[in-house]
Design a protein around this motif. Structure first.
Motif, PDB file in Angstrom:
ATOM      1  N   ASP A  39       0.522   7.613  -0.985  1.00  0.00           N
ATOM      2  CA  ASP A  39       1.045   6.591  -1.901  1.00  0.00           C
ATOM      3  C   ASP A  39       0.437   6.827  -3.276  1.00  0.00           C
ATOM      4  OD1 ASP A  39       2.372   5.008   0.206  1.00  0.00           O
ATOM      5  OD2 ASP A  39       0.325   4.573   0.865  1.00  0.00           O
ATOM      6  N   PRO A  40       1.246   6.741  -4.353  1.00  0.00           N
ATOM      7  CA  PRO A  40       0.688   6.933  -5.703  1.00  0.00           C
ATOM      8  C   PRO A  40      -0.534   6.041  -5.930  1.00  0.00           C
ATOM      9  CG  PRO A  40       3.074   6.716  -5.800  1.00  0.00           C
ATOM     10  CD  PRO A  40       2.678   6.421  -4.380  1.00  0.00           C
ATOM     11  N   MET A  41      -1.543   6.603  -6.604  1.00  0.00           N
ATOM     12  CA  MET A  41      -2.821   5.892  -6.732  1.00  0.00           C
ATOM     13  C   MET A  41      -3.415   6.142  -8.114  1.00  0.00           C
ATOM     14  SD  MET A  41      -6.016   6.101  -4.096  1.00  0.00           S
ATOM     15  CE  MET A  41      -5.950   7.855  -3.800  1.00  0.00           C
ATOM     16  N   TYR A  50       2.968  -5.331   2.922  1.00  0.00           N
ATOM     17  CA  TYR A  50       1.790  -4.537   2.551  1.00  0.00           C
ATOM     18  C   TYR A  50       2.278  -3.161   2.087  1.00  0.00           C
ATOM     19  CZ  TYR A  50      -2.530  -1.993   2.549  1.00  0.00           C
ATOM     20  OH  TYR A  50      -3.583  -1.212   2.142  1.00  0.00           O
ATOM     21  N   PRO A  51       1.827  -2.711   0.896  1.00  0.00           N
ATOM     22  CA  PRO A  51       2.482  -1.572   0.256  1.00  0.00           C
ATOM     23  C   PRO A  51       2.043  -0.163   0.666  1.00  0.00           C
ATOM     24  CG  PRO A  51       0.884  -2.569  -1.248  1.00  0.00           C
ATOM     25  CD  PRO A  51       0.892  -3.412  -0.008  1.00  0.00           C
ATOM     26  N   PHE A  52       0.968  -0.020   1.418  1.00  0.00           N
ATOM     27  CA  PHE A  52       0.450   1.332   1.653  1.00  0.00           C
ATOM     28  C   PHE A  52       0.425   1.705   3.139  1.00  0.00           C
ATOM     29  CE2 PHE A  52      -2.035  -0.061  -2.263  1.00  0.00           C
ATOM     30  CZ  PHE A  52      -1.136   0.512  -3.156  1.00  0.00           C
ATOM     31  N   GLU A  53       0.125   2.984   3.370  1.00  0.00           N
ATOM     32  CA  GLU A  53       0.165   3.509   4.740  1.00  0.00           C
ATOM     33  C   GLU A  53      -0.974   2.982   5.627  1.00  0.00           C
ATOM     34  OE1 GLU A  53      -0.302   7.798   4.123  1.00  0.00           O
ATOM     35  OE2 GLU A  53      -1.625   7.324   2.443  1.00  0.00           O
ATOM     36  N   ALA A  54      -2.073   2.586   5.003  1.00  0.00           N
ATOM     37  CA  ALA A  54      -3.238   2.190   5.793  1.00  0.00           C
ATOM     38  C   ALA A  54      -4.047   1.135   5.053  1.00  0.00           C
ATOM     39  CB  ALA A  54      -4.120   3.406   6.067  1.00  0.00           C
TER      40      ALA A  54
END
Ligand code: ARG
Ligand code: ZN
Length: 445
Positions: A198-200, A258-262
Motif C-alpha cells: 500500500d502506498p506509504m 480499514y485501508p491496508f493489508e495488515a
C-alpha cells in the motif's frame, strides 16, 4: 528526424513545506523503494542498497535525494554511473543524460555507515534509526527516514516498499507490510523480506530488529492482524492489544473499511514515552506495553491514524492537526460508542486545562508540532464543527475526507472546502476561530 536533445532543468531541493522547506525534492515522483539492509548491532553499522523506481515530473537534468550521514559508495541511474555531489543531507544526482518529463527511471544507491538520529525540530526527541546496541527500530516523524535510507522525504511522495533485512540469526525482524516467506539463513545471519504494497509516506516505514515474538492475531475481514512483542513484554502487550479487532470494527464504521493489508503493534524494549502510527505496524515502548488495558486510548489513537494520517496524510507539516486532531477525536468517538463519555463531554472537559490550548492547532510553529493544542484543540475543532453542521453531515464528511484523499495528502483548506460542500454552510469563521486564532474559543452550549 530525431527529437532535439533534451536540456532539462535541475529538480528543486525541497517541496516547499512551510515548516521544513528542504524536505523532499522536486522533479520526480517515487513509485517504489526496494531496500536491502544489513544490520550489525555490535558495530552499529548499517549497509544498504536502495533501488528507487521513480517517474520524472519535469525534464530533469539533475535531482536530489534526502540522506543524513552515511557514506555513499556508488550511485547509478538506469544502470549508468552517476557522480554524486553530497550537499549536506541533499545528495545531488546528475543522470548521464537528462530524463524526459513522464519517463520512468531507476536509481540505485549503495551506502553504509552508523545511522544517527536527528532532532525532530521540537527538542522532544531525536528521530530516525534508534539502537541501544542490541535492538534497533525507527521513529521517523517528521524527518527521520533519511537517517537510514536515501528518500524523497516528504508525505506528498508516497510509494510502496520492499525491505530485505539481514540481521544476526538470533534476532527477529518486524516491518511495515507482510513477511514474504520464511527468513533465509546465511552465515550467522537471517534475511527477512517484507513487502508493503500500500502506498506509504516515508516517515511511516517501520523496521524493528530485536528479540521479538511474532504473534499471529487472526484477521479482520481481509486484514491480517499480527504483532511483534519484545519477549520481556509479551504477556502485557498481549493484554494491551486484546481489543484490536473490536477497535478496527468501530473505526471501520466511522471512516470506512480499514485501508491496508495488515495491522499490528510492535512493542520494543525501551520506554519511548509515546507511540507512533508507523503504517500497518504501530510502534509502542515498554512503558505503554506495560499499561495493559489502560493503553486502550493510545492504541485506538494510533489505529485511527492508519486512516487519518497514513491513508490521508498532511499536505504539509503545518497541517499536523489533521493527523493529531482527528486521531484524538477518534478516541472520543470510541468512548462515545463503547459506553463512555460522549465526544461533546470529552471536548468540554478539556476547556481550561492547559495554557497550551491558546496555540492555534492550524499553525503551531515548527518547534511545536506535537504540542497539546494540536491534539486537544484539534479534536475540539472537530466537535465544534459537528455541532455546527449536525451529525449526518459530520459523519458523511469523515467518510468523504478519507475516501476523496486516500493514498494522497490533504490540507486544512481541503477540509474547509469539503465541509462547506457537504453542509452547504459557510464555515470560514468556525475554522478561523478553532484552528487559526490564538485564543481558544468557547463552546456555545
Ligand atoms: N504521531 C505520534 C502520535 O501522536 C507522536 C509522534 C511524536 N513525534 C515526535 N517526533 N516527537 O501518535
Ligand atoms: Zn497521534
Amino acid at each position: 528526424t530525431t527529437a532535439p536533445p533534451l536540456d532539462g532543468a535541475v529538480g528543486a531541493p525541497g517541496v516547499g513545506d512551510p515548516y521544513f522547506p528542504d524536505l523532499g525534492n522536486g522533479g520526480y515522483d517515487v513509485e517504489r523503494y526496494a531496500l536491502e539492509l544489513t544490520w550489525q548491532p555490535d558495530t552499529g553499522r548499517l549497509a544498504g542498497r536502495a533501488t528507487i523506481e521513480a517517474v520524472a515530473t519535469q525534464d530533469l537534468s539533475r535531482f536530489n535525494l534526502d540522506l543524513v550521514g552515511l557514506e555513499v559508495s556508488s550511485t547509478t541511474v538506469d544502470g549508468a554511473d552517476a557522480e554524486v555531489d553530497r550537499a549536506g543531507r541533499e545528495p545531488q544526482i546528475p543522470p548521464a543524460s537528462p530524463i524526459a518529463d513522464g519517463a520512468p527511471f531507476t536509481t540505485e544507491v549503495t551506502y553504509e555507515g552508523v545511522p544517527t538520529p536527528v532532532p525532530d525540530g521540537t527538542d522532544l526527541f531525536e528521530v530516525g534509526w534508534q539502537t541501544d546496541g542490541r535492538e534497533a527500530y525507527v521513529v521517523s516523524e517528521p524527518a527521520g527516514a533519511a537517517t537510514f535510507y536515501p528518500v524523497n522525504d516528504h508525505p506528498t511522495d508516497k510509494a510502496t516498499y520492499t525491505v530485505e533485512i539481514t540481521a544476526p540469526e538470533d534476532q527477529v525482524v518486524a516491518a511495515s507490510g507482510l513477511l514474504v516467506g520464511d527468513p533465509v539463513a546465511g552465515e550467522g545471519t537471517r534475511t527477512w523480506t517484507y513487502e508493503a504494497s500500500d502506498p506509504m509516506a516515508s516517515y511511516l516505514l517501520q523496521i524493528a530488529i530485536g528479540d521479538y515474538e511474532l504473534v499471529d492475531a487472526g484477521t479482520f475481514g481481509d486484514t491480517v492482524i499480527r504483532h511483534a512483542f519484545h519477549r520481556t513484554l509479551a504477556d502485557s502487550a498481549q493484554v494491551a492489544t486484546e481489543r484490536t479487532a473490536e477497535m478496527i470494527d468501530v473505526l471501520d464504521d466511522v471512516y470506512g473499511p480499514y485501508p491496508f493489508e495488515a495491522y499490528g503493534v510492535v512493542a520494543v524494549d525501551e520506554p519511548l514515552g509515546f507511540a507512533l502510527e508507523t503504517q500497518t505496524l504501530t510502534i509502542i515502548g515498554s512503558d505503554i506495553a506495560r499499561w495493559g488495558r489502560r493503553a486502550d486510548d493510545i492504541l485506538l489513537h494510533e489505529l485511527a491514524h492508519q486512516w487519518v494520517g497514513n491513508l490521508v496524510s498532511p499536505a504539509t507539516w503545518k497541517d499536523i492537526w489533521l493527523n493529531e486532531g482527528f486521531a484524538t477525536y477518534s478516541e472520543w468517538l470510541w468512548s462515545e460508542r463503547t459506553g463512555g463519555d460522549s465526544a461533546a463531554e470529552r471536548a468540554r472537559a478539556l476547556v481550561g486545562t492547559s495554557a497550551d490550548l491558546d496555540v492555534p492547532p492550524g499553525d503551531p510553529g515548527t518547534g511545536e508540532l506535537f504540542i497539546t493544542s494540536v491534539y486537544w484543540r484539534g479534536g475540539m475543532a472537530l466537535q465544534a464543527l459537528r455541532e455546527e453542521i449536525g451529525d449526518d453531515a459530520f459523519f458523511t464528511l469523515l467518510r468523504r475526507w478519507v475516501d476523496d484523499h486516500r493514498d494522497s495528502t490533504a490540507s486544512t483548506e481541503d477540509l474547509v472546502a469539503l465541509a462547506e460542500e457537504i453542509s452547504g454552510q459557510e464555515l470560514d469563521e468556525l475554522f478561523d476561530a478553532w484552528v487559526y486564532a490564538p485564543e481558544l474559543p468557547s463552546f456555545d452550549r
